[in-house]
Design a protein around this motif. Structure first.
Motif, short mmCIF file in Angstrom:
data_model
loop_
_atom_site.label_atom_id
_atom_site.label_comp_id
_atom_site.label_asym_id
_atom_site.label_seq_id
_atom_site.Cartn_x
_atom_site.Cartn_y
_atom_site.Cartn_z
N ASN A 78 18.11 14.01 -5.53
CA ASN A 78 17.27 14.52 -6.56
C ASN A 78 16.15 15.52 -5.89
O ASN A 78 15.14 15.14 -5.64
CB ASN A 78 16.71 13.43 -7.22
CG ASN A 78 15.96 13.85 -8.42
OD1 ASN A 78 15.95 15.00 -8.96
ND2 ASN A 78 15.58 12.91 -9.30
N SER A 80 14.88 18.02 -7.56
CA SER A 80 14.09 18.63 -8.46
C SER A 80 12.68 19.05 -8.18
O SER A 80 11.91 17.99 -7.81
CB SER A 80 14.11 17.64 -9.77
OG SER A 80 13.71 18.11 -11.04
N LEU A 107 18.07 18.17 -10.35
CA LEU A 107 18.41 16.62 -10.54
C LEU A 107 19.79 16.61 -9.63
O LEU A 107 20.68 17.40 -9.64
CB LEU A 107 18.73 16.34 -11.94
CG LEU A 107 17.49 16.76 -12.75
CD1 LEU A 107 17.83 16.17 -14.07
CD2 LEU A 107 16.27 15.89 -12.37
N SER A 108 19.91 15.26 -9.21
CA SER A 108 21.06 14.74 -8.52
C SER A 108 22.36 15.35 -9.21
O SER A 108 22.32 14.88 -10.52
CB SER A 108 20.96 13.43 -8.17
OG SER A 108 20.20 12.70 -8.27
N GLU A 203 8.87 18.15 -12.52
CA GLU A 203 8.46 17.20 -11.91
C GLU A 203 9.18 16.97 -10.69
O GLU A 203 10.48 17.32 -10.58
CB GLU A 203 8.22 15.92 -12.75
CG GLU A 203 7.20 15.78 -13.46
CD GLU A 203 5.93 15.83 -12.75
OE1 GLU A 203 5.97 15.49 -11.53
OE2 GLU A 203 4.96 16.26 -13.33
N THR A 204 8.61 16.28 -9.70
CA THR A 204 9.26 16.16 -8.24
C THR A 204 9.17 14.58 -8.40
O THR A 204 8.16 14.14 -8.67
CB THR A 204 8.49 16.91 -7.13
OG1 THR A 204 8.77 18.24 -7.33
CG2 THR A 204 9.47 16.29 -5.84
N ASP A 205 10.23 13.92 -7.95
CA ASP A 205 10.22 12.46 -7.74
C ASP A 205 9.78 12.03 -6.27
O ASP A 205 10.63 12.30 -5.44
CB ASP A 205 11.70 11.89 -7.77
CG ASP A 205 11.81 10.50 -7.89
OD1 ASP A 205 10.49 9.91 -7.61
OD2 ASP A 205 12.89 9.78 -8.04
C1 LIG Z 1 14.89 13.11 -10.48
O1 LIG Z 1 13.50 13.15 -10.45
C2 LIG Z 1 12.80 13.57 -11.80
C3 LIG Z 1 11.38 13.92 -11.43
O2 LIG Z 1 10.70 12.64 -11.14
C4 LIG Z 1 13.00 12.57 -12.79
O3 LIG Z 1 12.43 12.79 -13.93
C5 LIG Z 1 14.72 12.25 -12.83
O4 LIG Z 1 14.77 11.21 -13.87
C6 LIG Z 1 15.07 12.05 -11.58
N1 LIG Z 1 16.57 12.10 -11.74
C7 LIG Z 1 17.44 11.26 -11.19
C8 LIG Z 1 18.93 11.34 -11.50
O5 LIG Z 1 17.17 10.49 -10.21
#
Ligand SMILES: *[C@@H]1O[C@H](CO)[C@@H](O)[C@H](O)[C@H]1NC(C)=O
Ligand SMILES: *[C@@H]1O[C@H](CO)[C@@H](O)[C@H](O)[C@H]1NC(C)=O
Ligand SMILES: *[C@@H]1O[C@H](CO)[C@@H](O)[C@H](O)[C@H]1NC(C)=O
Ligand SMILES: *[C@@H]1O[C@H](CO)[C@@H](O)[C@H](O)[C@H]1NC(C)=O
Ligand SMILES: *[C@@H]1O[C@H](CO)[C@@H](O)[C@H](O)[C@H]1NC(C)=O
Ligand SMILES: *[C@@H]1O[C@H](CO)[C@@H](O)[C@H](O)[C@H]1NC(C)=O
Length: 286
Positions: A78, A80, A107-108, A203-205
């Protein structure tokens, strides 16, 4: 006597051989406080991004034209909200030149977006964006700038994705041809970039940090290095440097058309909203 002379010359030969594609010799880590690393004796460079900072590097050399190749492996999973910039740029004055790749994370399982742009004398607004025909996070792939006095060719694994022609004398379209440029790359948060209108906030995770990208097999063998106000290329060397006038053969033109019709997702030349007074003149040239 002859042997002594040979021994004197040997260190030079040795340097010439190892100097191709060694990150320690060719680049400086300029940003990121240890988040960028040169590993494997100079064969590998990695950048990293976490919630505190990204990282970046810059070439030691300046170039005024070159066929610059690098292999990159982009941030897996991910990604993103992360962006990898990889570009050539002259000194940041108000009138700088720049030739850009940028890789916008997703996203992944969703595709990375490859962004390209050309700025001349501080003015750009010539964005084209693409998807790739492979997953750029699984393996290393080659991203190339061929920049010569006639055209700029962006290529991925040897396939051209974009050509920007020098139409300066024929149509008055500014072309980067007089300011030497360095190679730069950064891995950063999309928040830190002034985006070009498109996109919007992502957003970044951060729980997945650090995000890492890797580089290897840098190749600038075909290039004109700018040093103390002079170029390593001259009329004699130009005669033996076909890349300085390289253009696409018909098979490559075919490939370019195929990529542009199947993988291009944005083209400034189709964006009539952005150019209400008419598209830029180069958009008429096929
Ligand atoms: C990827 O990170 C974003 C931002 O935090 C989050 O909204 C999303 O759910 C994540 N997606 C996956 C597939 O992990
Ligand atoms: C950054 O991430 C680390 C590890 O997840 C966490 O401990 C820290 O509080 C975060 N810092 C900020 C400024 O968000
Ligand atoms: C940028 O500025 C530095 C310091 O003034 C100078 O050494 C270098 O040659 C300049 N590079 C370019 C591309 O103009
Ligand atoms: C992410 O992937 C989706 C398609 O699934 C695409 O619409 C979008 O432009 C991609 N890029 C970003 C930055 O979200
Ligand atoms: C990512 O980079 C950081 C900093 O260089 C490093 O500590 C970490 O091991 C790397 N992670 C992976 C999965 O390579
Ligand atoms: C051209 O460049 C080559 C290699 O840098 C150099 O050996 C040669 O002397 C130069 N020739 C002229 C005419 O400047």
């Amino acid at each position: 006597m002859a042997i002594a002379l040979l021994l004197l010359l040997l260190p030079d030969l040795f340097t010439a051989v190892v100097s191709t594609g060694n990150f320690s010799q060719d680049f400086d880590l300029t940003w990121g406080d240890g988040r960028g690393q040169i590993l494997d004796g100079g064969d590998l460079l990695t950048l990293s991004l976490d919630n505190i900072s990204g990282s970046g590097f810059r070439s030691k050399k300046e170039y005024l034209f070159g066929n610059i190749n690098m292999q990159l492996k982009l941030v897996p999973g991910n990604s993103s909200g992360t962006v990898i910039t990889y570009y050539l740029a002259s000194n940041k004055s108000t009138l700088w030149d720049e030739i850009d790749f940028a890789f916008v994370g997703n996203l992944s399982g969703e595709p990375y977006v490859v962004h390209t742009n050309v700025l001349t004398q501080g003015k750009g607004d010539k964005v084209q964006q693409f998807y790739l025909w492979f997953d750029p996070t699984q393996d290393f792939h080659t991203y190339s700038f061929l920049w010569n006095p006639l055209r700029i060719i962006f290529a991925v694994d040897g396939s051209p994705i974009r050509v920007f022609k020098n139409l300066e004398s024929s149509m008055g379209v500014p072309y980067p041809r007089s300011q030497p440029m360095r190679i730069y790359s950064t891995l950063c948060s999309a928040k830190e970039l002034v985006t070009d209108g498109g996109g919007g906030f992502v957003e970044t995770d951060w729980s997945k940090a650090p995000f890492n990208a890797s580089y290897r097999n840098f190749d600038d063998k075909e290039s004109c290095v700018w040093w103390s106000g002079a170029s390593s290329c001259n009329s004699t060397t130009a005669a033996t440097s076909p890349w300085l006038s390289d253009q696409l053969d018909s098979a490559s033109q075919e490939r370019l058309r195929w990529i542009q019709s199947n993988y291009m997702i944005y083209n400034y030349c189709s964006d009539v909203q952005r150019f209400p007074d008419g598209l830029p003149p180069e958009c008429d040239v096929v």
